[in-house]
Design a protein around this motif. Structure first.
Motif, PDB file in Angstrom:
ATOM      1  N   LYS A 120      35.152  43.834  32.492  1.00  0.00           N
ATOM      2  CA  LYS A 120      35.868  42.611  32.147  1.00  0.00           C
ATOM      3  C   LYS A 120      37.381  42.806  32.074  1.00  0.00           C
ATOM      4  CE  LYS A 120      32.057  40.488  29.601  1.00  0.00           C
ATOM      5  NZ  LYS A 120      31.649  39.783  28.359  1.00  0.00           N
ATOM      6  N   THR A 121      37.849  44.029  32.224  1.00  0.00           N
ATOM      7  CA  THR A 121      39.272  44.323  32.092  1.00  0.00           C
ATOM      8  C   THR A 121      39.845  44.819  33.408  1.00  0.00           C
ATOM      9  OG1 THR A 121      39.068  44.843  29.735  1.00  0.00           O
ATOM     10  CG2 THR A 121      40.996  45.700  30.868  1.00  0.00           C
ATOM     11  N   TYR A 122      40.977  44.220  33.807  1.00  0.00           N
ATOM     12  CA  TYR A 122      41.663  44.592  35.042  1.00  0.00           C
ATOM     13  C   TYR A 122      43.030  45.180  34.700  1.00  0.00           C
ATOM     14  CZ  TYR A 122      38.108  41.572  37.104  1.00  0.00           C
ATOM     15  OH  TYR A 122      36.919  41.003  37.475  1.00  0.00           O
ATOM     16  N   ASP A 123      43.351  46.300  35.331  1.00  0.00           N
ATOM     17  CA  ASP A 123      44.597  47.013  35.075  1.00  0.00           C
ATOM     18  C   ASP A 123      45.591  46.713  36.192  1.00  0.00           C
ATOM     19  OD1 ASP A 123      46.634  48.764  34.475  1.00  0.00           O
ATOM     20  OD2 ASP A 123      45.510  50.574  34.999  1.00  0.00           O
ATOM     21  N   PHE A 124      46.698  46.044  35.846  1.00  0.00           N
ATOM     22  CA  PHE A 124      47.718  45.704  36.837  1.00  0.00           C
ATOM     23  C   PHE A 124      48.930  46.618  36.769  1.00  0.00           C
ATOM     24  CE2 PHE A 124      45.117  41.950  36.403  1.00  0.00           C
ATOM     25  CZ  PHE A 124      44.958  41.554  37.725  1.00  0.00           C
ATOM     26  N   GLY A 125      48.796  47.729  36.058  1.00  0.00           N
ATOM     27  CA  GLY A 125      49.843  48.734  36.049  1.00  0.00           C
ATOM     28  C   GLY A 125      51.010  48.388  35.137  1.00  0.00           C
ATOM     29  N   PRO A 126      52.046  49.246  35.128  1.00  0.00           N
ATOM     30  CA  PRO A 126      53.212  49.017  34.272  1.00  0.00           C
ATOM     31  C   PRO A 126      53.944  47.731  34.652  1.00  0.00           C
ATOM     32  CG  PRO A 126      53.153  51.273  35.107  1.00  0.00           C
ATOM     33  CD  PRO A 126      52.135  50.515  35.886  1.00  0.00           C
ATOM     34  N   LEU A 127      54.595  47.131  33.669  1.00  0.00           N
ATOM     35  CA  LEU A 127      55.385  45.922  33.905  1.00  0.00           C
ATOM     36  C   LEU A 127      56.763  46.122  33.281  1.00  0.00           C
ATOM     37  CD1 LEU A 127      55.208  43.051  35.112  1.00  0.00           C
ATOM     38  CD2 LEU A 127      54.591  42.232  32.825  1.00  0.00           C
ATOM     39  N   LYS A 128      57.781  46.163  34.141  1.00  0.00           N
ATOM     40  CA  LYS A 128      59.146  46.449  33.690  1.00  0.00           C
ATOM     41  C   LYS A 128      59.738  45.277  32.916  1.00  0.00           C
ATOM     42  CE  LYS A 128      60.209  49.609  37.502  1.00  0.00           C
ATOM     43  NZ  LYS A 128      61.120  49.891  38.644  1.00  0.00           N
ATOM     44  N   PRO A 129      60.757  45.541  32.091  1.00  0.00           N
ATOM     45  CA  PRO A 129      61.413  44.460  31.350  1.00  0.00           C
ATOM     46  C   PRO A 129      61.960  43.393  32.307  1.00  0.00           C
ATOM     47  CG  PRO A 129      62.081  46.591  30.483  1.00  0.00           C
ATOM     48  CD  PRO A 129      61.293  46.869  31.730  1.00  0.00           C
ATOM     49  N   GLY A 130      61.689  42.141  32.009  1.00  0.00           N
ATOM     50  CA  GLY A 130      62.159  41.039  32.840  1.00  0.00           C
ATOM     51  C   GLY A 130      61.286  40.728  34.035  1.00  0.00           C
ATOM     52  N   ALA A 131      60.304  41.584  34.315  1.00  0.00           N
ATOM     53  CA  ALA A 131      59.448  41.396  35.493  1.00  0.00           C
ATOM     54  C   ALA A 131      58.264  40.489  35.154  1.00  0.00           C
ATOM     55  CB  ALA A 131      58.948  42.733  36.004  1.00  0.00           C
ATOM     56  N   THR A 132      57.771  39.802  36.196  1.00  0.00           N
ATOM     57  CA  THR A 132      56.614  38.924  36.056  1.00  0.00           C
ATOM     58  C   THR A 132      55.542  39.319  37.053  1.00  0.00           C
ATOM     59  OG1 THR A 132      57.989  37.045  35.359  1.00  0.00           O
ATOM     60  CG2 THR A 132      55.792  36.540  36.183  1.00  0.00           C
ATOM     61  N   THR A 133      54.309  39.393  36.586  1.00  0.00           N
ATOM     62  CA  THR A 133      53.161  39.633  37.461  1.00  0.00           C
ATOM     63  C   THR A 133      52.231  38.429  37.361  1.00  0.00           C
ATOM     64  OG1 THR A 133      53.161  42.050  37.402  1.00  0.00           O
ATOM     65  CG2 THR A 133      51.064  40.990  37.773  1.00  0.00           C
ATOM     66  N   THR A 134      51.868  37.868  38.512  1.00  0.00           N
ATOM     67  CA  THR A 134      50.901  36.782  38.554  1.00  0.00           C
ATOM     68  C   THR A 134      49.669  37.271  39.293  1.00  0.00           C
ATOM     69  OG1 THR A 134      52.613  35.069  38.530  1.00  0.00           O
ATOM     70  CG2 THR A 134      50.424  34.421  39.282  1.00  0.00           C
ATOM     71  N   ALA A 135      48.560  37.331  38.571  1.00  0.00           N
ATOM     72  CA  ALA A 135      47.301  37.782  39.147  1.00  0.00           C
ATOM     73  C   ALA A 135      46.508  36.583  39.641  1.00  0.00           C
ATOM     74  CB  ALA A 135      46.496  38.562  38.113  1.00  0.00           C
ATOM     75  N   VAL A 136      45.804  36.779  40.764  1.00  0.00           N
ATOM     76  CA  VAL A 136      45.024  35.700  41.370  1.00  0.00           C
ATOM     77  C   VAL A 136      43.596  36.186  41.601  1.00  0.00           C
ATOM     78  CG1 VAL A 136      44.811  34.097  43.294  1.00  0.00           C
ATOM     79  CG2 VAL A 136      47.081  34.810  42.513  1.00  0.00           C
ATOM     80  N   TRP A 137      42.620  35.449  41.054  1.00  0.00           N
ATOM     81  CA  TRP A 137      41.199  35.702  41.301  1.00  0.00           C
ATOM     82  C   TRP A 137      40.659  34.577  42.184  1.00  0.00           C
ATOM     83  CZ3 TRP A 137      43.663  36.815  36.838  1.00  0.00           C
ATOM     84  CH2 TRP A 137      43.424  38.053  36.213  1.00  0.00           C
ATOM     85  N   LYS A 138      39.894  34.925  43.215  1.00  0.00           N
ATOM     86  CA  LYS A 138      39.255  33.915  44.073  1.00  0.00           C
ATOM     87  C   LYS A 138      37.785  33.841  43.685  1.00  0.00           C
ATOM     88  CE  LYS A 138      38.841  32.575  48.945  1.00  0.00           C
ATOM     89  NZ  LYS A 138      39.134  32.989  50.354  1.00  0.00           N
ATOM     90  N   LEU A 139      37.369  32.689  43.148  1.00  0.00           N
ATOM     91  CA  LEU A 139      36.052  32.568  42.526  1.00  0.00           C
ATOM     92  C   LEU A 139      35.254  31.424  43.142  1.00  0.00           C
ATOM     93  CD1 LEU A 139      37.335  32.882  38.855  1.00  0.00           C
ATOM     94  CD2 LEU A 139      36.144  34.669  40.141  1.00  0.00           C
ATOM     95  N   SER A 140      33.962  31.681  43.377  1.00  0.00           N
ATOM     96  CA  SER A 140      33.050  30.653  43.884  1.00  0.00           C
ATOM     97  C   SER A 140      32.046  30.303  42.794  1.00  0.00           C
ATOM     98  CB  SER A 140      32.316  31.148  45.127  1.00  0.00           C
ATOM     99  OG  SER A 140      33.223  31.396  46.184  1.00  0.00           O
ATOM    100  N   ALA A 141      31.939  29.023  42.463  1.00  0.00           N
ATOM    101  CA  ALA A 141      31.026  28.562  41.419  1.00  0.00           C
ATOM    102  C   ALA A 141      29.584  28.616  41.920  1.00  0.00           C
ATOM    103  CB  ALA A 141      31.383  27.144  41.006  1.00  0.00           C
ATOM    104  N   VAL A 142      28.700  29.277  41.141  1.00  0.00           N
ATOM    105  CA  VAL A 142      27.301  29.434  41.561  1.00  0.00           C
ATOM    106  C   VAL A 142      26.316  28.968  40.499  1.00  0.00           C
ATOM    107  CG1 VAL A 142      27.798  31.333  43.150  1.00  0.00           C
ATOM    108  CG2 VAL A 142      27.265  31.838  40.757  1.00  0.00           C
ATOM    109  N   LYS A 143      26.804  28.478  39.361  1.00  0.00           N
ATOM    110  CA  LYS A 143      25.903  28.018  38.297  1.00  0.00           C
ATOM    111  C   LYS A 143      26.517  26.790  37.642  1.00  0.00           C
ATOM    112  CE  LYS A 143      23.269  29.668  34.282  1.00  0.00           C
ATOM    113  NZ  LYS A 143      21.960  29.314  34.888  1.00  0.00           N
TER     114      LYS A 143
END
Length: 205
Positions: A120-143
């Motif tokens: 359940k946990t994803y590691d996106f590595g270090p994040l420098k001061p002032g930096a922004t990381t936007t993570a994107v998951w592509k998900l298909s609904a099955v229930k």
């Protein structure tokens, strides 16, 4: 978006975690988007962005994902629930299926989040001061059903470094989603593309 969730980010327990900086790291949630109305078979993007507003580099931007409630919290799947029926060989049931190669960083063609020992946990590595990381998951609904998806942020995998909003709260987001079992009406265009047929709007008097 609601910022009222605390999810612990549990990682792989590597030897390098012992050398991680400790303390509190200030962050800001910059993006939190996921369609609240979906259909079975529909593919949607979950976008979650974090900015480091402090003066130190985050040791590891860890984003944890789970479905709210006992069924979701007890499941080992980040986008699934656990069926309590006895005798099941595989009690975990996906609500969404994650596409291969995801999550990715926005604008990147390469996978951007490493799965840790906690699925359940994803590691996106270090994040420098002032930096922004936007993570994107592509998900298909099955229930089908109504679910609340939770995203929580931490500053390390070991838990020695904590992420915190400027108001002192845990950085997190919630998405209340309803997945309908009704399939959309579609047609094939002259170019071979499958598109949804829009329902005619009622005429006014």
């Amino acid at each position: 978006m609601a910022l009222a969730l605390s999810i612990a980010a549990c990682g792989g327990g590597s030897s390098s975690e012992a050398n991680e900086p400790t303390g509190v790291f200030k962050v800001q949630i910059t993006t939190a988007k996921f369609p609240t109305s979906q259909r079975l078979g529909q593919t949607s993007l979950l976008r979650f962005g974090v900015r480091n507003i402090g003066h130190r580099t985050l040791p590891a931007l860890a984003i944890s994902v789970s479905i709210y409630g006992t069924a979701g919290q007890s499941s080992s799947l980040p986008f699934g629930i656990r069926d309590p029926s006895p005798g099941l060989a595989q009690p975990d049931r996906p609500v969404w299926v994650l596409a291969a190669g995801y999550p990715k960083l926005a604008g990147s063609s390469s996978p951007g989040g490493a799965v840790t020992s906690n699925q359940k946990t994803y590691d996106f590595g270090p994040l420098k001061p002032g930096a922004t990381t936007t993570a994107v998951w592509k998900l298909s609904a099955v229930k089908s059903g109504s679910y609340t998806l939770l995203c929580g942020v931490n500053a390390s995998l070991s838990g020695s470094a904590k992420a915190e909003l400027s108001n002192g709260h845990q950085p997190a987001g919630t998405f209340a989603v309803k997945i309908s079992s009704t399939l959309p009406n579609t047609e094939v265009t002259d170019s071979g593309e499958v598109v949804e047929i829009e329902k005619p709007k009622p005429s006014g008097r």
